[in-house]
Design a protein around this motif. Structure first.
Motif, PDB file in Angstrom:
ATOM      1  N   LEU A   1       0.672  -1.341  -0.353  1.00 16.18           N
ATOM      2  CA  LEU A   1       0.498   0.043  -0.242  1.00 16.18           C
ATOM      3  C   LEU A   1       0.982   1.235   0.133  1.00 16.18           C
ATOM      4  CD1 LEU A   1      -2.983  -1.270   2.521  1.00 16.18           C
ATOM      5  CD2 LEU A   1      -2.897  -0.607  -0.127  1.00 16.18           C
ATOM      6  N   SER A   2       1.766   1.352   0.769  1.00 14.26           N
ATOM      7  CA  SER A   2       2.658   2.163   0.431  1.00 14.26           C
ATOM      8  C   SER A   2       3.069   2.502  -0.739  1.00 14.26           C
ATOM      9  CB  SER A   2       3.911   2.312   1.620  1.00 14.26           C
ATOM     10  OG  SER A   2       4.937   1.350   1.688  1.00 14.26           O
ATOM     11  N   MET A   3       3.752   1.329  -1.206  1.00 18.32           N
ATOM     12  CA  MET A   3       4.398   2.185  -2.820  1.00 18.32           C
ATOM     13  C   MET A   3       3.321   1.826  -3.732  1.00 18.32           C
ATOM     14  SD  MET A   3       7.712   1.317  -1.643  1.00 18.32           S
ATOM     15  CE  MET A   3       8.389   0.956  -3.466  1.00 18.32           C
ATOM     16  N   LEU A   4       2.442   1.834  -3.855  1.00 16.32           N
ATOM     17  CA  LEU A   4       1.704   1.524  -4.281  1.00 16.32           C
ATOM     18  C   LEU A   4       0.373   2.736  -4.656  1.00 16.32           C
ATOM     19  CD1 LEU A   4       1.065  -2.049  -5.694  1.00 16.32           C
ATOM     20  CD2 LEU A   4       1.858  -1.112  -6.862  1.00 16.32           C
ATOM     21  N   ASN A   5       0.845   3.866  -5.053  1.00 20.27           N
ATOM     22  CA  ASN A   5      -0.215   5.063  -4.780  1.00 20.27           C
ATOM     23  C   ASN A   5      -1.364   4.966  -5.113  1.00 20.27           C
ATOM     24  OD1 ASN A   5       2.054   6.808  -4.149  1.00 20.27           O
ATOM     25  ND2 ASN A   5       2.755   7.593  -5.365  1.00 20.27           N
ATOM     26  N   ASN A   6      -2.360   5.411  -4.433  1.00 17.95           N
ATOM     27  CA  ASN A   6      -3.535   5.042  -4.521  1.00 17.95           C
ATOM     28  C   ASN A   6      -4.153   3.980  -4.354  1.00 17.95           C
ATOM     29  OD1 ASN A   6      -4.359   7.828  -5.117  1.00 17.95           O
ATOM     30  ND2 ASN A   6      -3.693   7.505  -7.016  1.00 17.95           N
ATOM     31  N   SER A   7      -3.844   2.610  -3.656  1.00 16.98           N
ATOM     32  CA  SER A   7      -4.123   1.430  -4.207  1.00 16.98           C
ATOM     33  C   SER A   7      -4.747   1.529  -2.195  1.00 16.98           C
ATOM     34  CB  SER A   7      -3.137   0.417  -3.773  1.00 16.98           C
ATOM     35  OG  SER A   7      -2.174   0.430  -2.518  1.00 16.98           O
ATOM     36  N   PHE A   8      -5.470   0.006  -2.409  1.00 16.41           N
ATOM     37  CA  PHE A   8      -6.312  -0.385  -0.715  1.00 16.41           C
ATOM     38  C   PHE A   8      -6.939  -1.266  -1.113  1.00 16.41           C
ATOM     39  CE2 PHE A   8      -9.570   1.154  -4.395  1.00 16.41           C
ATOM     40  CZ  PHE A   8     -10.592   0.288  -4.287  1.00 16.41           C
ATOM     41  N   MET A   9      -7.385  -1.321   0.483  1.00 22.67           N
ATOM     42  CA  MET A   9      -7.528  -3.119   1.010  1.00 22.67           C
ATOM     43  C   MET A   9      -8.839  -3.276   0.164  1.00 22.67           C
ATOM     44  SD  MET A   9      -4.512  -4.813   3.364  1.00 22.67           S
ATOM     45  CE  MET A   9      -5.198  -6.909   2.334  1.00 22.67           C
ATOM     46  N   SER A  10      -9.710  -3.829  -0.365  1.00 20.46           N
ATOM     47  CA  SER A  10     -11.046  -4.578  -0.532  1.00 20.46           C
ATOM     48  C   SER A  10     -11.445  -5.679   0.249  1.00 20.46           C
ATOM     49  CB  SER A  10     -11.336  -5.138  -1.967  1.00 20.46           C
ATOM     50  OG  SER A  10     -11.088  -5.735  -2.897  1.00 20.46           O
ATOM     51  N   ARG A  11     -10.866  -6.625   0.570  1.00 17.66           N
ATOM     52  CA  ARG A  11     -10.770  -7.513   1.422  1.00 17.66           C
ATOM     53  C   ARG A  11      -9.815  -7.836   2.223  1.00 17.66           C
ATOM     54  NH1 ARG A  11     -15.155 -12.262  -1.297  1.00 17.66           N
ATOM     55  NH2 ARG A  11     -17.102 -10.617  -1.271  1.00 17.66           N
ATOM     56  N   ALA A  12      -9.805  -8.968   3.169  1.00 24.51           N
ATOM     57  CA  ALA A  12      -8.998  -8.980   3.264  1.00 24.51           C
ATOM     58  C   ALA A  12      -8.088 -10.384   2.900  1.00 24.51           C
ATOM     59  CB  ALA A  12      -9.079 -10.201   4.948  1.00 24.51           C
ATOM     60  N   ASN A  13      -8.586 -10.457   1.435  1.00 21.38           N
ATOM     61  CA  ASN A  13      -7.184 -11.069   0.861  1.00 21.38           C
ATOM     62  C   ASN A  13      -6.523 -10.432  -0.343  1.00 21.38           C
ATOM     63  OD1 ASN A  13      -9.485 -12.267  -0.607  1.00 21.38           O
ATOM     64  ND2 ASN A  13      -9.133 -13.857  -0.655  1.00 21.38           N
ATOM     65  N   SER A  14      -7.636  -9.076  -0.678  1.00 26.27           N
ATOM     66  CA  SER A  14      -7.558  -8.020  -2.584  1.00 26.27           C
ATOM     67  C   SER A  14      -6.351  -7.368  -1.883  1.00 26.27           C
ATOM     68  CB  SER A  14      -8.741  -8.143  -2.481  1.00 26.27           C
ATOM     69  OG  SER A  14      -9.614 -10.104  -2.957  1.00 26.27           O
ATOM     70  N   ILE A  15      -5.790  -6.292  -2.888  1.00 28.83           N
ATOM     71  CA  ILE A  15      -5.497  -5.694  -2.859  1.00 28.83           C
ATOM     72  C   ILE A  15      -5.651  -4.641  -4.451  1.00 28.83           C
ATOM     73  CG2 ILE A  15      -2.876  -6.213  -3.640  1.00 28.83           C
ATOM     74  CD1 ILE A  15      -2.223  -3.352  -2.413  1.00 28.83           C
ATOM     75  N   VAL A  16      -6.544  -3.881  -4.235  1.00 28.11           N
ATOM     76  CA  VAL A  16      -7.162  -2.594  -5.275  1.00 28.11           C
ATOM     77  C   VAL A  16      -6.136  -1.622  -5.642  1.00 28.11           C
ATOM     78  CG1 VAL A  16      -8.991  -1.290  -6.962  1.00 28.11           C
ATOM     79  CG2 VAL A  16      -9.420  -3.042  -5.293  1.00 28.11           C
ATOM     80  N   VAL A  17      -5.014  -1.551  -6.967  1.00 29.30           N
ATOM     81  CA  VAL A  17      -4.226  -1.055  -7.654  1.00 29.30           C
ATOM     82  C   VAL A  17      -4.957  -0.415  -8.919  1.00 29.30           C
ATOM     83  CG1 VAL A  17      -1.614  -1.201  -8.524  1.00 29.30           C
ATOM     84  CG2 VAL A  17      -2.326  -2.773  -6.628  1.00 29.30           C
ATOM     85  N   PRO A  18      -4.221   0.922  -8.819  1.00 23.76           N
ATOM     86  CA  PRO A  18      -4.237   1.471 -10.070  1.00 23.76           C
ATOM     87  C   PRO A  18      -3.791   0.554 -11.529  1.00 23.76           C
ATOM     88  CG  PRO A  18      -3.552   2.973  -8.507  1.00 23.76           C
ATOM     89  CD  PRO A  18      -3.641   1.514  -8.137  1.00 23.76           C
TER      90      PRO A  18
END
Length: 289
Positions: free
Chosen positions: A245-262
């Motif tokens: 999350l710190s390295m991928l700007n504007n990313s966020f977690m949508s579930r405990a096992n998933s991350i959403v990235v531009p």
């Protein structure tokens, strides 16, 4: 799975974007000085182009849609033997399916045919990219041999847009011909492709944020900036989400096992995720040597 001779498998359907993922892995291998053996799923088709056309026509006359997605159209037993042999001894064999004139010049075989089988060995790991890298049927279980399994899965309309544009641009097909292929493949897509994404360790799903309601008239493929990536981890406890999350700007977690990235962060996301996983595989390999 083999600690001594690891196998990485990238699985996705035609037009899904597996080649893009392969390109990123090649960058990682080059940067980290890793020697990889590469095999392509198309090399394990059961029929050459002309024979496949005849087979499709024969099955159609019987009321059956026969496609490359089907296990019966591929030499999955041979592929499993390659995986198993590489896992045991670090050796195997493969060939190339020649898609077009440029590949014909490269490999010295006619388009739509196969090159001769060739042996390979002496690599740090084996890398597979194609349709059936995680396939499990009544006859084969390819997933059990792979140490890192990755699915590339655009949402269906985007996948169709990418396939239509690729096949028209590189293979000279009409929209109608590609549409017919999509329709014929749908049962095999459901039965043979989709189940593999429940076997994978990580799935990358590209989701457009522009209208793709009618993929058959789309004039262009949504760009990376017009997409987001949903990245799902089968074992999230091993992933450093705060770091990502710190390295991928504007990313966020949508579930405990998933991350959403531009969408335009695909290459960076893959490098951040895969580099440490590859190092873990090689560290384990070296401990076993």
């Amino acid at each position: 799975m083999s600690a001594k001779h690891p196998i990485i498998s990238i699985t996705g359907s035609s037009g899904a974007g597996t080649t893009t993922v392969k390109d990123t892995f090649e960058k990682i291998f080059k940067r980290e000085k890793i020697a990889a053996s590469f095999i392509e799923g198309d090399a394990f088709h059961r029929y050459d182009r002309e024979t496949m056309r005849r087979k499709i026509a024969e099955e159609k006359a019987r009321g059956v849609d026969f496609t490359h997605f089907s296990a019966d159209a591929n030499e999955l037993e041979i592929l499993e033997r390659v995986f198993a042999e590489y896992g045991r001894r670090g050796v195997g064999r493969t060939r190339h399916y020649v898609h077009d004139d440029s590949e014909a010049e490269k490999y010295g075989a006619a388009p739509g045919t196969f090159t001769e089988w060739e042996e390979f060995s002496g690599s740090d790991l084996l890398f597979y990219e194609g349709l059936h890298g995680c396939a499990v049927t009544d006859i084969v279980n390819l997933a059990q041999h792979c140490d890192l399994k990755i699915g590339v899965v655009p949402v269906i309309n985007l996948e169709w847009i990418q396939k239509i544009h690729r096949d028209k641009a590189t293979r000279g097909y009409s929209t109608e011909a590609v549409t017919d292929t999509i329709l014929r493949r749908m049962p095999d897509y459901v039965n043979y492709i989709c189940p593999q994404f429940s076997q994978t360790d990580i799935n990358f799903q590209r989701v457009p944020i522009v209208d793709t309601s009618n993929p058959f008239i789309a004039r262009w493929i949504p760009t990376a900036a017009e997409s987001i990536l949903v990245i799902r981890f089968a074992k999230p406890q091993s992933i450093d989400f705060p770091y990502l999350l710190s390295m991928l700007n504007n990313s966020f977690m949508s579930r405990a096992n998933s991350i959403v990235v531009p969408g335009d962060k695909l290459d960076l996301a893959m490098q951040l995720i895969f580099t440490p996983l590859i190092h873990k595989l090689l560290e384990r390999k070296h401990r076993m040597s």
